[in-house]
Design a protein around this motif. Structure first.
Motif, PDB file in Angstrom:
ATOM      1  N   TYR A 156       0.821  -1.216   0.000  1.00  0.00           N
ATOM      2  CA  TYR A 156       0.000   0.000   0.000  1.00  0.00           C
ATOM      3  C   TYR A 156       0.851   1.261   0.000  1.00  0.00           C
ATOM      4  O   TYR A 156       0.550   2.228  -0.715  1.00  0.00           O
ATOM      5  N   TRP A 157       1.938   1.274   0.777  1.00  0.00           N
ATOM      6  CA  TRP A 157       2.728   2.493   0.937  1.00  0.00           C
ATOM      7  C   TRP A 157       3.917   2.578  -0.011  1.00  0.00           C
ATOM      8  O   TRP A 157       4.194   3.645  -0.569  1.00  0.00           O
ATOM      9  N   LEU A 158       4.649   1.484  -0.213  1.00  0.00           N
ATOM     10  CA  LEU A 158       5.890   1.544  -0.974  1.00  0.00           C
ATOM     11  C   LEU A 158       5.701   1.252  -2.454  1.00  0.00           C
ATOM     12  O   LEU A 158       6.422   1.808  -3.297  1.00  0.00           O
ATOM     13  N   ILE A 159       4.743   0.383  -2.788  1.00  0.00           N
ATOM     14  CA  ILE A 159       4.522   0.044  -4.190  1.00  0.00           C
ATOM     15  C   ILE A 159       3.441   0.909  -4.811  1.00  0.00           C
ATOM     16  O   ILE A 159       3.635   1.525  -5.866  1.00  0.00           O
ATOM     17  N   ARG A 160       2.298   1.029  -4.138  1.00  0.00           N
ATOM     18  CA  ARG A 160       1.165   1.761  -4.736  1.00  0.00           C
ATOM     19  C   ARG A 160       1.070   3.201  -4.261  1.00  0.00           C
ATOM     20  O   ARG A 160       0.238   3.958  -4.764  1.00  0.00           O
ATOM     21  N   ARG A 161       1.887   3.560  -3.276  1.00  0.00           N
ATOM     22  CA  ARG A 161       1.926   4.939  -2.768  1.00  0.00           C
ATOM     23  C   ARG A 161       0.532   5.427  -2.365  1.00  0.00           C
ATOM     24  O   ARG A 161       0.145   6.554  -2.637  1.00  0.00           O
ATOM     25  N   MET A 216       8.779  -6.756  -1.633  1.00  0.00           N
ATOM     26  CA  MET A 216       9.268  -5.661  -2.468  1.00  0.00           C
ATOM     27  C   MET A 216      10.154  -6.187  -3.593  1.00  0.00           C
ATOM     28  O   MET A 216      10.038  -5.784  -4.757  1.00  0.00           O
ATOM     29  N   VAL A 217      11.059  -7.110  -3.266  1.00  0.00           N
ATOM     30  CA  VAL A 217      11.953  -7.669  -4.281  1.00  0.00           C
ATOM     31  C   VAL A 217      11.167  -8.413  -5.351  1.00  0.00           C
ATOM     32  O   VAL A 217      11.369  -8.211  -6.560  1.00  0.00           O
ATOM     33  N   LEU A 218      10.247  -9.276  -4.935  1.00  0.00           N
ATOM     34  CA  LEU A 218       9.476 -10.071  -5.893  1.00  0.00           C
ATOM     35  C   LEU A 218       8.598  -9.195  -6.779  1.00  0.00           C
ATOM     36  O   LEU A 218       8.472  -9.445  -7.987  1.00  0.00           O
ATOM     37  N   MET A 219       7.978  -8.175  -6.213  1.00  0.00           N
ATOM     38  CA  MET A 219       7.117  -7.315  -7.007  1.00  0.00           C
ATOM     39  C   MET A 219       7.932  -6.444  -7.960  1.00  0.00           C
ATOM     40  O   MET A 219       7.487  -6.133  -9.069  1.00  0.00           O
ATOM     41  N   ARG A 220       9.126  -6.041  -7.574  1.00  0.00           N
ATOM     42  CA  ARG A 220       9.979  -5.259  -8.476  1.00  0.00           C
ATOM     43  C   ARG A 220      10.468  -6.129  -9.636  1.00  0.00           C
ATOM     44  O   ARG A 220      10.583  -5.655 -10.770  1.00  0.00           O
ATOM     45  N   VAL A 221      10.738  -7.397  -9.346  1.00  0.00           N
ATOM     46  CA  VAL A 221      11.136  -8.318 -10.419  1.00  0.00           C
ATOM     47  C   VAL A 221       9.995  -8.456 -11.411  1.00  0.00           C
ATOM     48  O   VAL A 221      10.183  -8.438 -12.630  1.00  0.00           O
TER      49      VAL A 221
END
Length: 512
Positions: free
Chosen positions: A414-419, A497-502
């Motif tokens: 919610y905060w780091l990926i979708r802001r 975070m790592v998996l979603m950035r990949v």
């Protein structure tokens, strides 16, 4: 693992009110596999909980017998009163952070916890964290209901002499079972009337319980002629090598006490009038209340030491020592209100929404609440409070580890990926960007499994004091077990975070 997220559909129709978003008038979400009236976003016009409402909610939830017993459990493990209060205060300051972070989505989008979890776990995958949270809540519901029933039983036993000596059924006097059932029915009757009834109940229950606790303090202080010798008793652990091995798992246990609410707090904040209401309400309500209540429990107990020659940590047992009928009735009503206040708010609201999320077509909020009430009784979880080791290290430690893992994923998404930006209609729509692999975000599941293993894989018990092997379930993870909540939260957050950035190739991290 193949990329299975379909192209992002156009954003669902919304009405933007600054920091609050709702579905545009006339929007129809009709797939009853994922939608019912209780899961839909709360309209902005009906988001009207104020700072006082949230503060009162926390005062009502914090002032209950199990939280009173937290300080006593720590003292039983060898801490003095200053160490116990410090541990509880620090834990509640720490858990406030994820509480506010996950609570943000409530006032902004009007959605409950299981719908927020769809953004990270997928429309179907959200049932995984929701059902884990529901199972924990049902167990807590059983604990609180049994404690409340016992409180009524003990106090009525002082008023009606033979009440506690009735014939036994299942190893307990039948009168105790009657108290338990009456208390159980009363709780469900209140929650069945809905969230607005709960808000009104918490508004007047909170100050009543505070007054009741203060009356108990004044009464025992008068009886003792002071607060007694307990405040002067030294710690059995000191502040050296013996203290820290008890402090860190105890700190994680204290965090775990409210880590349940750090997940499903959107179930309440979705009714908030704005971010200021939920931020200030929770900040003023949670850490201050829990710390003051811990102090109050220690002061009252110190007085009991002076009066009765022993520390009576259970407030019900202490109140039962008076022969004043009015005092007993007042204590009875206070125990009743305090336990109902926390149990229906903390342990029925969440599984009601979680179960509704599982089968929206068949289960609404009220049906989910009834199911949760029945399951809570069938689980018979009150045995978990038999010893401080079992209660704090085993029950709270394992629960905290698992729920910290879920919190890490929710916060990262919610905060780091979708802001904090979500496609509101997409949370209810198959084929949306939250559909992932047939409704499951396998990366979130992987982060949950790995984080969960790291958090609780090393769980261990001393011989005869718990269900785990002395060397830990997974021996090389034993050093992590004392920090379960923090390990679960950090590990799942980082891996997610790592998996979603990949998956995203490093782009589009702020996309809805």
């Amino acid at each position: 693992m193949t990329a299975t997220v379909p192209p992002a559909p156009s954003e669902g129709p919304i009405a933007d009110h600054g920091d609050r978003v709702e579905l545009a008038p006339g929007t129809v979400l009709s797939d009853n596999r994922f939608v019912n009236d209780d899961l839909l976003p709360v309209p902005v016009a009906k988001r009207r909980w104020t700072t006082y409402n949230f503060a009162a909610l926390w005062v009502g939830m914090a002032h209950n017998i199990p939280s009173w017993l937290l300080a006593s459990g720590l003292v039983a493990l060898g801490m003095d009163w200053k160490q116990a209060v410090f541990t509880i205060a620090l834990a509640n300051l720490i858990v406030l952070a994820p509480m506010l972070l996950t609570g943000h989505a409530g006032p902004k989008y009007g959605i409950p916890f299981p719908v927020l979890a769809r953004a990270s776990f997928g429309l179907r995958g959200a049932n995984l964290p929701a059902l884990i949270r529901a199972a924990v809540a049902c167990a807590w519901f059983g604990i609180q209901t049994w404690i409340g029933g016992q409180g009524i039983f003990i106090l009525l036993g002082k008023i009606f002499g033979g009440w506690t000596k009735a014939a036994e059924i299942g190893g307990q006097p039948w009168t105790l079972w009657v108290c338990f059932v009456i208390f159980w029915v009363l709780e469900l009757a209140i929650i069945y009337r809905g969230m607005e009834t709960l808000r009104r109940f918490e508004n007047w229950a909170a100050p009543f319980v505070i007054v009741g606790a203060l009356v108990l303090l004044v009464w025992i202080a008068v009886q003792a002629g002071g607060l007694g010798p307990l405040l002067d008793q030294p710690s059995k652990l000191g502040w050296g090598a013996d203290f820290w091995p008890v402090f860190f798992p105890s700190l994680m246990g204290m965090i775990a006490f409210w880590s349940t609410l750090s997940l499903n707090i959107p179930d309440f904040t979705r009714f908030g009038a704005g971010q200021r209401a939920q931020i200030w309400g929770q900040t003023l309500g949670l850490p201050t209340t829990m710390t003051l209540f811990a102090l109050l429990s220690v002061f009252v107990t110190s007085g009991s030491q002076a009066v009765y020659g022993e520390a009576v940590w259970d407030p019900v047992a202490l109140a039962a020592k008076t022969d004043n009928v009015f005092g007993l009735l007042f204590a009875l009503v206070t125990v009743l209100i305090a336990t109902i206040s926390v149990n229906i708010a903390a342990n029925v609201v969440s599984p009601a929404y979680d179960l509704a999320n599982l089968v929206p077509k068949l289960i609404n909020f009220r049906t989910g609440a009834l199911i949760a009430g029945v399951v809570g009784v069938l689980m018979m979880p009150w045995k978990l409070t038999e010893t401080p080791e079992l209660y704090i290290f085993t029950w709270l430690g394992v629960v905290g580890g698992l729920l910290g893992t879920v919190a890490g994923i929710l916060i990262a998404d919610y905060w780091l990926i979708r802001r904090t930006v979500l496609d509101l209609a997409g949370l209810y729509t198959p084929g949306s960007r939250y559909w992932y692999t047939s409704g499951w975000n396998l990366r979130a599941v992987a982060a949950f499994v790995v984080g969960g293993v790291l958090a609780i894989g090393g769980s261990h018990s001393e011989p005869g004091k718990g269900p785990f092997p002395q060397d830990g379930l997974i021996p090389f993870l034993k050093p992590l077990a004392d920090y379960g909540w923090a390990v679960g939260l950090a590990a799942s957050m980082a891996l997610y975070m790592v998996l979603m950035r990949v998956r995203a190739g490093g782009a589009g991290m702020g996309a809805r």
